[in-house]
Design a protein around this motif. Structure first.
Motif, PDB file in Angstrom:
ATOM      1  N   ILE A  49       0.830  -1.203   0.000  1.00  6.32           N
ATOM      2  CA  ILE A  49       0.000   0.000   0.000  1.00  6.32           C
ATOM      3  C   ILE A  49       0.870   1.262   0.000  1.00  6.32           C
ATOM      4  N   LEU A  50       1.955   1.219   0.751  1.00  8.08           N
ATOM      5  CA  LEU A  50       2.869   2.356   0.841  1.00  8.08           C
ATOM      6  C   LEU A  50       4.298   1.857   0.691  1.00  8.08           C
ATOM      7  N   LYS A  51       5.166   2.761   0.326  1.00  6.83           N
ATOM      8  CA  LYS A  51       6.601   2.464   0.247  1.00  6.83           C
ATOM      9  C   LYS A  51       7.367   3.487   1.079  1.00  6.83           C
ATOM     10  N   MET A  52       8.457   3.022   1.672  1.00  7.88           N
ATOM     11  CA  MET A  52       9.276   3.893   2.516  1.00  7.88           C
ATOM     12  C   MET A  52      10.720   3.854   2.038  1.00  7.88           C
ATOM     13  N   LYS A  53      11.316   5.024   1.966  1.00  8.72           N
ATOM     14  CA  LYS A  53      12.682   5.144   1.454  1.00  8.72           C
ATOM     15  C   LYS A  53      13.475   6.061   2.367  1.00  8.72           C
ATOM     16  N   GLY A  54      14.657   5.602   2.768  1.00  8.60           N
ATOM     17  CA  GLY A  54      15.504   6.396   3.654  1.00  8.60           C
ATOM     18  C   GLY A  54      16.798   6.819   3.000  1.00  8.60           C
ATOM     19  N   PRO A  55      17.644   7.552   3.717  1.00  6.74           N
ATOM     20  CA  PRO A  55      18.934   7.975   3.184  1.00  6.74           C
ATOM     21  C   PRO A  55      19.996   6.911   3.433  1.00  6.74           C
ATOM     22  N   CYS A  56      21.167   7.136   2.933  1.00  2.00           N
ATOM     23  CA  CYS A  56      22.303   6.271   3.254  1.00  2.00           C
ATOM     24  C   CYS A  56      22.674   6.502   4.712  1.00  2.00           C
ATOM     25  N   ILE A  57      22.435   5.504   5.565  1.00  2.00           N
ATOM     26  CA  ILE A  57      22.595   5.688   7.001  1.00  2.00           C
ATOM     27  C   ILE A  57      24.038   6.023   7.372  1.00  2.00           C
ATOM     28  N   LYS A  58      24.993   5.385   6.725  1.00  2.00           N
ATOM     29  CA  LYS A  58      26.396   5.590   7.076  1.00  2.00           C
ATOM     30  C   LYS A  58      26.872   7.003   6.752  1.00  2.00           C
ATOM     31  N   CYS A  59      26.126   7.719   5.926  1.00  2.00           N
ATOM     32  CA  CYS A  59      26.511   9.079   5.550  1.00  2.00           C
ATOM     33  C   CYS A  59      25.796  10.129   6.381  1.00  2.00           C
ATOM     34  N   ARG A  60      24.989   9.709   7.359  1.00  2.00           N
ATOM     35  CA  ARG A  60      24.238  10.653   8.163  1.00  2.00           C
ATOM     36  C   ARG A  60      24.853  10.740   9.544  1.00  2.00           C
ATOM     37  N   CYS A  61      25.174  11.959   9.974  1.00  2.00           N
ATOM     38  CA  CYS A  61      25.758  12.148  11.297  1.00  2.00           C
ATOM     39  C   CYS A  61      25.348  13.516  11.819  1.00  2.00           C
ATOM     40  N   CYS A  62      25.031  13.584  13.110  1.00  2.00           N
ATOM     41  CA  CYS A  62      24.699  14.849  13.789  1.00  2.00           C
ATOM     42  C   CYS A  62      23.473  15.518  13.182  1.00  2.00           C
ATOM     43  N   SER A  63      22.518  14.749  12.724  1.00  2.00           N
ATOM     44  CA  SER A  63      21.290  15.318  12.178  1.00  2.00           C
ATOM     45  C   SER A  63      20.192  14.265  12.209  1.00  2.00           C
ATOM     46  N   ASP A  64      18.972  14.707  11.982  1.00  2.00           N
ATOM     47  CA  ASP A  64      17.855  13.767  11.907  1.00  2.00           C
ATOM     48  C   ASP A  64      18.004  12.860  10.684  1.00  2.00           C
ATOM     49  N   VAL A  65      17.538  11.629  10.817  1.00  2.00           N
ATOM     50  CA  VAL A  65      17.546  10.683   9.706  1.00  2.00           C
ATOM     51  C   VAL A  65      16.087  10.458   9.298  1.00  2.00           C
ATOM     52  N   LYS A  66      15.759  10.824   8.063  1.00  2.00           N
ATOM     53  CA  LYS A  66      14.368  10.843   7.617  1.00  2.00           C
ATOM     54  C   LYS A  66      14.087   9.735   6.613  1.00  2.00           C
ATOM     55  N   PHE A  67      13.047   8.969   6.882  1.00  2.00           N
ATOM     56  CA  PHE A  67      12.547   7.940   5.987  1.00  2.00           C
ATOM     57  C   PHE A  67      11.205   8.426   5.442  1.00  2.00           C
ATOM     58  N   ASP A  68      11.182   8.817   4.193  1.00  2.00           N
ATOM     59  CA  ASP A  68       9.956   9.334   3.593  1.00  2.00           C
ATOM     60  C   ASP A  68       9.045   8.192   3.160  1.00  2.00           C
ATOM     61  N   VAL A  69       7.749   8.418   3.314  1.00  2.00           N
ATOM     62  CA  VAL A  69       6.734   7.413   2.971  1.00  2.00           C
ATOM     63  C   VAL A  69       5.977   7.898   1.740  1.00  2.00           C
ATOM     64  N   TYR A  70       5.841   7.020   0.753  1.00  2.00           N
ATOM     65  CA  TYR A  70       5.219   7.349  -0.519  1.00  2.00           C
ATOM     66  C   TYR A  70       4.046   6.404  -0.793  1.00  2.00           C
ATOM     67  N   THR A  71       3.244   6.802  -1.762  1.00  2.00           N
ATOM     68  CA  THR A  71       2.225   5.893  -2.269  1.00  2.00           C
ATOM     69  C   THR A  71       2.909   4.725  -2.986  1.00  2.00           C
ATOM     70  N   ALA A  72       2.158   3.693  -3.286  1.00  2.00           N
ATOM     71  CA  ALA A  72       2.749   2.482  -3.867  1.00  2.00           C
ATOM     72  C   ALA A  72       3.421   2.752  -5.209  1.00  2.00           C
ATOM     73  N   ASP A  73       2.953   3.766  -5.952  1.00  2.00           N
ATOM     74  CA  ASP A  73       3.561   4.082  -7.243  1.00  2.00           C
ATOM     75  C   ASP A  73       4.717   5.077  -7.133  1.00  2.00           C
ATOM     76  N   MET A  74       5.049   5.482  -5.882  1.00  2.00           N
ATOM     77  CA  MET A  74       6.165   6.394  -5.607  1.00  2.00           C
ATOM     78  C   MET A  74       5.958   7.785  -6.214  1.00  2.00           C
ATOM     79  N   GLU A  75       4.733   8.165  -6.508  1.00  2.00           N
ATOM     80  CA  GLU A  75       4.487   9.468  -7.110  1.00  2.00           C
ATOM     81  C   GLU A  75       4.190  10.555  -6.089  1.00  2.00           C
ATOM     82  N   SER A  76       3.653  10.191  -4.943  1.00  2.00           N
ATOM     83  CA  SER A  76       3.275  11.197  -3.937  1.00  2.00           C
ATOM     84  C   SER A  76       3.845  10.821  -2.578  1.00  2.00           C
ATOM     85  N   LYS A  77       4.394  11.831  -1.890  1.00  2.00           N
ATOM     86  CA  LYS A  77       4.884  11.615  -0.526  1.00  2.00           C
ATOM     87  C   LYS A  77       3.745  11.886   0.446  1.00  2.00           C
ATOM     88  N   VAL A  78       3.482  10.914   1.316  1.00  2.00           N
ATOM     89  CA  VAL A  78       2.314  11.020   2.197  1.00  2.00           C
ATOM     90  C   VAL A  78       2.669  11.008   3.674  1.00  2.00           C
TER      91      VAL A  78
END
Length: 282
Positions: free
Chosen positions: A197-226
């Motif tokens: 129903i939904l897809k979730m995509k995050g950043p490269c974890i090893k490249c993230r430091c001293c900041s929030d790590v965000k995993f965006d959630v999209y519709t199944a077709d990846m066209e809209s962030k929800v």
């Protein structure tokens, strides 16, 4: 008695708003579970105040909603805080994870505790299988989350991580399924029929430091962030000495409550997969 006085006595003392007038799209009244009014409306938040979900307070009917999840139909944000355990810091042993779940006003609505063996936690670390019980303020189980053992250093499809979400009665609500990806974390949010129903995509974890790590959630077709699952940066000192993490979740308010529960489960899977391992490596 005068006619005007009679009409005044017949007027109700207050107006009861329907779900539609209150802004909730829950359909026509049906028999089902009920939820109490959202706390904190028009009053100052109190950190010690707890949300009371009471079947004896029938304000809004929620059809086809698992028991204990009625409040989730009213909100579009959650905060998850892992409890800091002093014994874990001192002994350098892995204890069962404990979490507290709040609404956006900082009021506690649920708590969660991991169930796993002591030896399994020490040997398998963040890859360990576990069961996580989510309970309300009356200590009633509302969700059971299960993750089997998977080797996260393996690239085979059979070893992709997953977490299944059940009600207290054993009814499957859906699951979070890791999908094949080399560097970027990707997950499917699936319903009880195993449909994405939904897809979730995050950043490269090893490249993230001293900041929030965000995993965006999209519709199944990846066209809209929800929506989004965000691991919040807690400060250098706390990040170094403890694995107690804070997460925020946002989703559409009219999202199926069962999928909201699965998105909550995604927080725990992400925590174990990426942030427990980071702390163990330290």
């Amino acid at each position: 008695m005068k006619e005007s006085e009679y009409e005044l006595q017949q007027q109700p003392a207050y107006e009861v708003k329907t779900p539609q007038s209150a802004g909730y799209n829950v359909g026509p009244p049906q028999q089902g579970h009920v939820i109490s009014k959202q706390p904190g409306m028009g009053q100052k938040p109190n950190d010690d105040e707890q949300i009371i979900v009471s079947p004896q307070d029938p304000l809004i009917l929620v059809p086809d909603c698992p028991p204990g999840l009625e409040y989730l139909t009213q909100i579009d944000q959650l905060l998850v805080r892992q409890k800091m355990q002093v014994a874990e810091i001192c002994c350098r042993c892995e204890f069962s994870n404990k979490y507290t779940i709040y609404n956006s006003m900082g009021q506690q609505i649920y708590k969660a505790k991991e169930e796993s063996g002591f030896c399994v936690r020490q040997i398998c670390g963040p890859m360990r299988p576990f069961k996580l019980n989510v309970k309300d303020h009356q200590d009633r189980t509302v969700l059971v989350l299960k993750r089997p053992y998977r080797c996260d250093d393996c690239c085979f499809f059979c070893c992709l991580m997953k977490l299944e979400v059940y009600t207290a009665d054993g009814l499957c609500l859906g699951r979070v399924q890791q999908t094949c990806s080399i560097c970027i974390p990707k997950f499917d949010i699936r319903n009880s029929e195993d449909e994405t129903i939904l897809k979730m995509k995050g950043p490269c974890i090893k490249c993230r430091c001293c900041s929030d790590v965000k995993f965006d959630v999209y519709t199944a077709d990846m066209e809209s962030k929800v929506g989004r699952v965000s691991k919040q940066w807690s400060g250098l000192g706390k990040e170094l000495i403890t694995d107690a993490d804070n997460f925020g979740i946002s989703f559409p308010i009219d999202l199926d409550v069962k999928l909201k529960a699965v998105m909550l489960g995604a927080v725990f899977l992400i925590d174990f997969m990426y942030f427990e391992k980071i702390k163990d490596n330290k």
